[in-house]
Design a protein around this motif. Structure first.
Motif, PDB file in Angstrom:
ATOM      1  N   PHE A 181       0.887  -1.097   0.079  1.00 29.64           N
ATOM      2  CA  PHE A 181       0.085  -0.035  -0.105  1.00 29.64           C
ATOM      3  C   PHE A 181       1.160   1.227  -0.097  1.00 29.64           C
ATOM      4  O   PHE A 181       1.649   1.290   0.826  1.00 29.64           O
ATOM      5  N   ASP A 182       0.384   2.231  -0.876  1.00 35.21           N
ATOM      6  CA  ASP A 182       1.107   3.458  -0.835  1.00 35.21           C
ATOM      7  C   ASP A 182       0.642   4.301   0.358  1.00 35.21           C
ATOM      8  O   ASP A 182       1.243   5.353   0.752  1.00 35.21           O
ATOM      9  N   LEU A 183      -0.759   4.055   0.762  1.00 34.37           N
ATOM     10  CA  LEU A 183      -1.105   5.161   1.571  1.00 34.37           C
ATOM     11  C   LEU A 183      -2.060   4.338   2.550  1.00 34.37           C
ATOM     12  O   LEU A 183      -2.772   3.528   2.459  1.00 34.37           O
ATOM     13  N   ILE A 184      -1.847   4.453   4.150  1.00 34.94           N
ATOM     14  CA  ILE A 184      -2.682   3.512   5.003  1.00 34.94           C
ATOM     15  C   ILE A 184      -3.329   4.869   5.666  1.00 34.94           C
ATOM     16  O   ILE A 184      -2.598   5.673   6.344  1.00 34.94           O
ATOM     17  N   LEU A 185      -4.638   4.485   6.214  1.00 37.84           N
ATOM     18  CA  LEU A 185      -5.239   5.426   7.139  1.00 37.84           C
ATOM     19  C   LEU A 185      -5.824   4.514   8.267  1.00 37.84           C
ATOM     20  O   LEU A 185      -6.496   3.247   7.950  1.00 37.84           O
ATOM     21  N   CYS A 186      -5.021   4.784   9.588  1.00 35.95           N
ATOM     22  CA  CYS A 186      -5.541   3.664  10.632  1.00 35.95           C
ATOM     23  C   CYS A 186      -5.598   4.650  11.848  1.00 35.95           C
ATOM     24  O   CYS A 186      -4.648   4.493  12.810  1.00 35.95           O
ATOM     25  N   SER A 187      -6.444   5.531  11.802  1.00 38.30           N
ATOM     26  CA  SER A 187      -6.706   6.335  13.008  1.00 38.30           C
ATOM     27  C   SER A 187      -7.735   6.048  14.122  1.00 38.30           C
ATOM     28  O   SER A 187      -8.514   5.314  13.772  1.00 38.30           O
ATOM     29  N   HIS A 188      -7.164   6.110  15.358  1.00 36.64           N
ATOM     30  CA  HIS A 188      -7.960   5.859  16.358  1.00 36.64           C
ATOM     31  C   HIS A 188      -8.332   4.382  16.575  1.00 36.64           C
ATOM     32  O   HIS A 188      -9.579   4.055  16.586  1.00 36.64           O
ATOM     33  N   VAL A 189      -7.561   3.640  16.352  1.00 35.82           N
ATOM     34  CA  VAL A 189      -7.641   2.064  16.242  1.00 35.82           C
ATOM     35  C   VAL A 189      -6.577   1.464  17.198  1.00 35.82           C
ATOM     36  O   VAL A 189      -6.992   0.486  17.928  1.00 35.82           O
ATOM     37  N   LEU A 190      -5.375   1.870  17.042  1.00 33.06           N
ATOM     38  CA  LEU A 190      -4.199   1.179  17.879  1.00 33.06           C
ATOM     39  C   LEU A 190      -4.581   1.179  19.406  1.00 33.06           C
ATOM     40  O   LEU A 190      -4.214   0.298  20.263  1.00 33.06           O
ATOM     41  N   GLU A 191      -5.270   2.109  19.933  1.00 35.10           N
ATOM     42  CA  GLU A 191      -5.673   2.263  21.551  1.00 35.10           C
ATOM     43  C   GLU A 191      -6.562   1.085  21.795  1.00 35.10           C
ATOM     44  O   GLU A 191      -6.928   1.023  22.845  1.00 35.10           O
ATOM     45  N   HIS A 192      -7.228   0.431  20.692  1.00 39.01           N
ATOM     46  CA  HIS A 192      -8.098  -0.770  21.042  1.00 39.01           C
ATOM     47  C   HIS A 192      -7.394  -2.139  20.877  1.00 39.01           C
ATOM     48  O   HIS A 192      -8.052  -2.968  21.398  1.00 39.01           O
ATOM     49  N   VAL A 193      -6.183  -2.038  20.472  1.00 32.76           N
ATOM     50  CA  VAL A 193      -5.576  -3.251  19.912  1.00 32.76           C
ATOM     51  C   VAL A 193      -4.693  -3.581  21.195  1.00 32.76           C
ATOM     52  O   VAL A 193      -3.707  -3.120  21.384  1.00 32.76           O
TER      53      VAL A 193
END
Ligand SMILES: [Zn+2]
Length: 247
Positions: free
Chosen positions: A132-144
């Motif tokens: 992927f050239d661009l990843i959007l993964c906002s406000h996810v990691l604090e759940h993992v």
């Protein structure tokens, strides 16, 4: 009148009325590019100046969009991974020329997801390296729970030269991230981390965590270099900072 029209008319009428009443030039949403008399209150308890009445965007999505445009990251033909996709951004990203767009979310029983949203575990991503050239993964990691594994996976599937938008709530007053994976009580999580389903509250060491996964980290306090009026019109939060990683 057919049932179809009966169902259609009230909603079309509602939209027409909303468009007439709320159109204006006090604010200008950077995502849908429509002017309104205000952003609507939202949240619990409700905060003022949050929701675009037309595309439903919130502060964070609008800041993300401005960041992507400013850094010229929305080139034709790019491959995008959008995790836990915000609807307003999804529509814009899917409409880019020749884009290969993938939306993914962890499918939980009892929930429905927009058509085309694949079941995605970000600690085990089903795509090859450098995809992927661009990843959007906002406000996810604090759940993992295993966020280190998730960061390593996001870094793995990001192409060299690519960018991953990785915004999370960060409490800048804390040097270290607060977390205790033994705490599973929603009330206790709410008290410690600010939301019942967060497993940690990141501190200033968030950047180091991303670096450990291999990212070159971007921390951009965009509102600091914008005029106050532009910040207001775009409906951005002064406390919010864009965190992104490049490879
Ligand atoms: Zn909008």
């Amino acid at each position: 009148m057919s049932g179809f029209l009966q169902r259609l008319l009230p909603s079309a009428l509602r939209t027409a009325i909303r468009d007439r009443v709320l159109a204006g030039d006090v604010v200008l949403c950077p995502i849908c590019e429509r002017g309104a008399i205000a952003y609507l209150p939202s949240g619990s308890p409700p905060r003022p100046h949050v929701l675009c009445p037309f595309c439903g965007s919130r502060e964070r999505a609008r800041m993300t969009w401005l960041f992507l445009k400013e850094r010229k990251l929305l080139r034709p033909g790019i491959r995008i991974l959008h995790v836990a996709p915000e609807t307003c951004l999804r529509e814009k990203l899917k409409a880019l020329p020749d884009v290969a767009y993938v939306a993914g979310d962890k499918h939980e029983p009892g929930y429905t997801y927009p058509e085309g949203t694949i079941d995605l575990d970000i600690t085990k991503i089903q795509f090859p390296a450098d995809h992927f050239d661009l990843i959007l993964c906002s406000h996810v990691l604090e759940h993992v729970p295993d966020d280190a594994a998730a960061m390593r996976e996001l870094h793995r599937v990001l192409a060299p030269g690519g960018t991953a938008i990785l915004m999370v709530p960060v409490d800048m007053r804390n040097a270290r991230t607060e977390e205790d994976l033994l705490i599973t009580d929603p009330k206790e999580r709410l008290r410690r981390y600010g939301q019942f389903d967060h497993v940690r509250l990141y501190g200033r060491d968030y950047m180091e965590r991303l670096q450990r996964a291999g990212f070159t980290v971007i921390e951009d306090a965009m509102t600091e270099r914008m005029e106050p009026e532009a910040v207001f019109k775009a409906g951005l939060l002064r406390s919010e900072v864009v965190h992104a990683g490049t490879k």
